[in-house]
Design a protein around this motif. Structure first.
Motif, PDB file in Angstrom:
ATOM      1  N   LYS A  15     -20.336 -25.844  16.038  1.00 60.24           N
ATOM      2  CA  LYS A  15     -19.158 -25.274  15.385  1.00 60.24           C
ATOM      3  C   LYS A  15     -18.136 -26.360  15.055  1.00 60.24           C
ATOM      4  N   GLU A  16     -17.930 -27.283  15.993  1.00 57.75           N
ATOM      5  CA  GLU A  16     -16.959 -28.348  15.771  1.00 57.75           C
ATOM      6  C   GLU A  16     -17.422 -29.314  14.675  1.00 57.75           C
ATOM      7  N   GLN A  17     -18.711 -29.568  14.617  1.00 54.17           N
ATOM      8  CA  GLN A  17     -19.226 -30.424  13.551  1.00 54.17           C
ATOM      9  C   GLN A  17     -19.022 -29.780  12.188  1.00 54.17           C
ATOM     10  N   GLN A  18     -19.217 -28.481  12.097  1.00 56.86           N
ATOM     11  CA  GLN A  18     -18.988 -27.792  10.823  1.00 56.86           C
ATOM     12  C   GLN A  18     -17.518 -27.855  10.436  1.00 56.86           C
ATOM     13  N   ARG A  19     -16.635 -27.737  11.416  1.00 59.12           N
ATOM     14  CA  ARG A  19     -15.201 -27.871  11.125  1.00 59.12           C
ATOM     15  C   ARG A  19     -14.899 -29.254  10.552  1.00 59.12           C
ATOM     16  N   LEU A  20     -15.500 -30.269  11.113  1.00 54.75           N
ATOM     17  CA  LEU A  20     -15.292 -31.622  10.608  1.00 54.75           C
ATOM     18  C   LEU A  20     -15.785 -31.746   9.167  1.00 54.75           C
ATOM     19  N   LEU A  21     -16.928 -31.167   8.886  1.00 48.68           N
ATOM     20  CA  LEU A  21     -17.478 -31.229   7.538  1.00 48.68           C
ATOM     21  C   LEU A  21     -16.589 -30.507   6.528  1.00 48.68           C
ATOM     22  N   ASP A  22     -15.912 -29.464   6.976  1.00 47.43           N
ATOM     23  CA  ASP A  22     -15.110 -28.628   6.079  1.00 47.43           C
ATOM     24  C   ASP A  22     -13.721 -29.189   5.791  1.00 47.43           C
ATOM     25  N   HIS A  23     -13.354 -30.306   6.436  1.00 44.06           N
ATOM     26  CA  HIS A  23     -11.997 -30.836   6.300  1.00 44.06           C
ATOM     27  C   HIS A  23     -12.021 -32.310   5.900  1.00 44.06           C
ATOM     28  N   ASP A  24     -10.895 -32.743   5.319  1.00 43.22           N
ATOM     29  CA  ASP A  24     -10.761 -34.117   4.826  1.00 43.22           C
ATOM     30  C   ASP A  24      -9.970 -35.003   5.779  1.00 43.22           C
ATOM     31  N   VAL A  25      -9.043 -34.395   6.504  1.00 42.74           N
ATOM     32  CA  VAL A  25      -8.153 -35.117   7.417  1.00 42.74           C
ATOM     33  C   VAL A  25      -8.308 -34.513   8.812  1.00 42.74           C
ATOM     34  N   ILE A  26      -8.549 -35.364   9.802  1.00 46.29           N
ATOM     35  CA  ILE A  26      -8.692 -34.923  11.184  1.00 46.29           C
ATOM     36  C   ILE A  26      -7.527 -35.480  11.993  1.00 46.29           C
ATOM     37  N   ILE A  27      -6.838 -34.604  12.715  1.00 46.40           N
ATOM     38  CA  ILE A  27      -5.690 -35.014  13.527  1.00 46.40           C
ATOM     39  C   ILE A  27      -5.918 -34.611  14.974  1.00 46.40           C
ATOM     40  N   PHE A  28      -5.723 -35.565  15.876  1.00 51.94           N
ATOM     41  CA  PHE A  28      -5.653 -35.277  17.300  1.00 51.94           C
ATOM     42  C   PHE A  28      -4.172 -35.209  17.673  1.00 51.94           C
ATOM     43  N   GLN A  29      -3.721 -34.059  18.165  1.00 48.33           N
ATOM     44  CA  GLN A  29      -2.335 -33.957  18.631  1.00 48.33           C
ATOM     45  C   GLN A  29      -2.336 -33.706  20.128  1.00 48.33           C
ATOM     46  N   PHE A  30      -1.577 -34.542  20.869  1.00 46.32           N
ATOM     47  CA  PHE A  30      -1.629 -34.469  22.328  1.00 46.32           C
ATOM     48  C   PHE A  30      -0.465 -35.254  22.935  1.00 46.32           C
ATOM     49  N   PRO A  31      -0.106 -34.930  24.175  1.00 47.37           N
ATOM     50  CA  PRO A  31       0.809 -35.789  24.930  1.00 47.37           C
ATOM     51  C   PRO A  31       0.007 -36.905  25.596  1.00 47.37           C
ATOM     52  N   MET A  32       0.582 -38.094  25.678  1.00 46.97           N
ATOM     53  CA  MET A  32      -0.098 -39.198  26.353  1.00 46.97           C
ATOM     54  C   MET A  32      -0.191 -38.895  27.855  1.00 46.97           C
ATOM     55  N   TYR A  33      -1.409 -38.983  28.386  1.00 50.87           N
ATOM     56  CA  TYR A  33      -1.630 -38.812  29.814  1.00 50.87           C
ATOM     57  C   TYR A  33      -2.207 -40.114  30.353  1.00 50.87           C
TER      58      TYR A  33
END
Length: 206
Positions: free
Chosen positions: A52-70
């Motif tokens: 499912k996650e791979q298909q999401r990647l294929l369906d999008h042009d820009v990938i963003i990781f949003q997170f607090p630094m741990y």
């Protein structure tokens, strides 16, 4: 020009304690062409659905990781996501070219002040240097890496007006990515995307 599709993967293990990231994440839902995924909510047992996650990647042009630094890195679910999703033959290796040309960047928050994230200061390294493993991952998978967009001194952000200013830049960045208006070559040379937008603001106010 067609709008770029954005996939924003949000990783905050304690969103109810968030002073900034959760508000930013909720604000992004009102934008077009953006898919918002709360990884901890979607995968509470850490069993990532790689297909499912791979298909999401294929369906999008820009990938963003949003997170607090741990501890100078990402929350653990983002590492689990990378380990599960970025498989040989899909993201890298023989015939692994599915992500070539896509944009990857991190939107993060750090507890310390900006001046402490540099050589000779308390944290010794810039945020970009601390996130080198993600930059290296982008290079190995053929993605175009942009420097991180950072909210510094996040633990005190509710005590001043910086969050409203950061929220405005956050939404402006998402809109610029959607409209493909980021000068990728220029941005890539900077320590973080904060500098990119500050230089633009100075130019417009001159």
């Amino acid at each position: 020009m067609l709008s770029q599709k954005i996939l924003l993967l949000y990783a905050h293990p304690c969103p109810h304690k968030s002073k900034a990231n959760h508000r930013l994440f909720k604000a992004a839902r009102y934008l077009d062409n953006i898919t918002l995924i709360d990884l901890y909510a979607e995968y509470p047992t850490f069993h990532i659905d790689a297909e499912k996650e791979q298909q999401r990647l294929l369906d999008h042009d820009v990938i963003i990781f949003q997170f607090p630094m741990y501890w100078y890195s990402t929350p653990s679910i983002l590492k689990e996501w990378q380990d599960s999703v970025l498989e040989y033959g899909f993201a890298y290796g023989e015939n692994g070219q599915a992500l070539h040309g896509k944009i990857l960047l991190c939107m993060t928050s750090a507890g310390g002040k900006a001046e402490n994230y540099q050589h000779g200061k308390a944290n010794h390294y810039t945020i970009r240097e601390l996130l080198r493993p993600i930059e290296q991952m982008a290079g190995m998978t053929g993605m175009c890496y942009l420097p991180p967009f950072v909210l510094f001194d996040a633990q005190n952000v509710s005590e001043d007006e910086r969050l409203d200013e950061h929220l405005k830049r956050y939404l402006n960045l998402l809109q610029a990515l959607r409209k493909n208006q980021i000068d990728v070559k220029k941005a890539h040379t900077l320590p973080d995307l904060n500098h990119y937008f500050l230089s633009q603001e100075r130019r417009h106010s001159a």
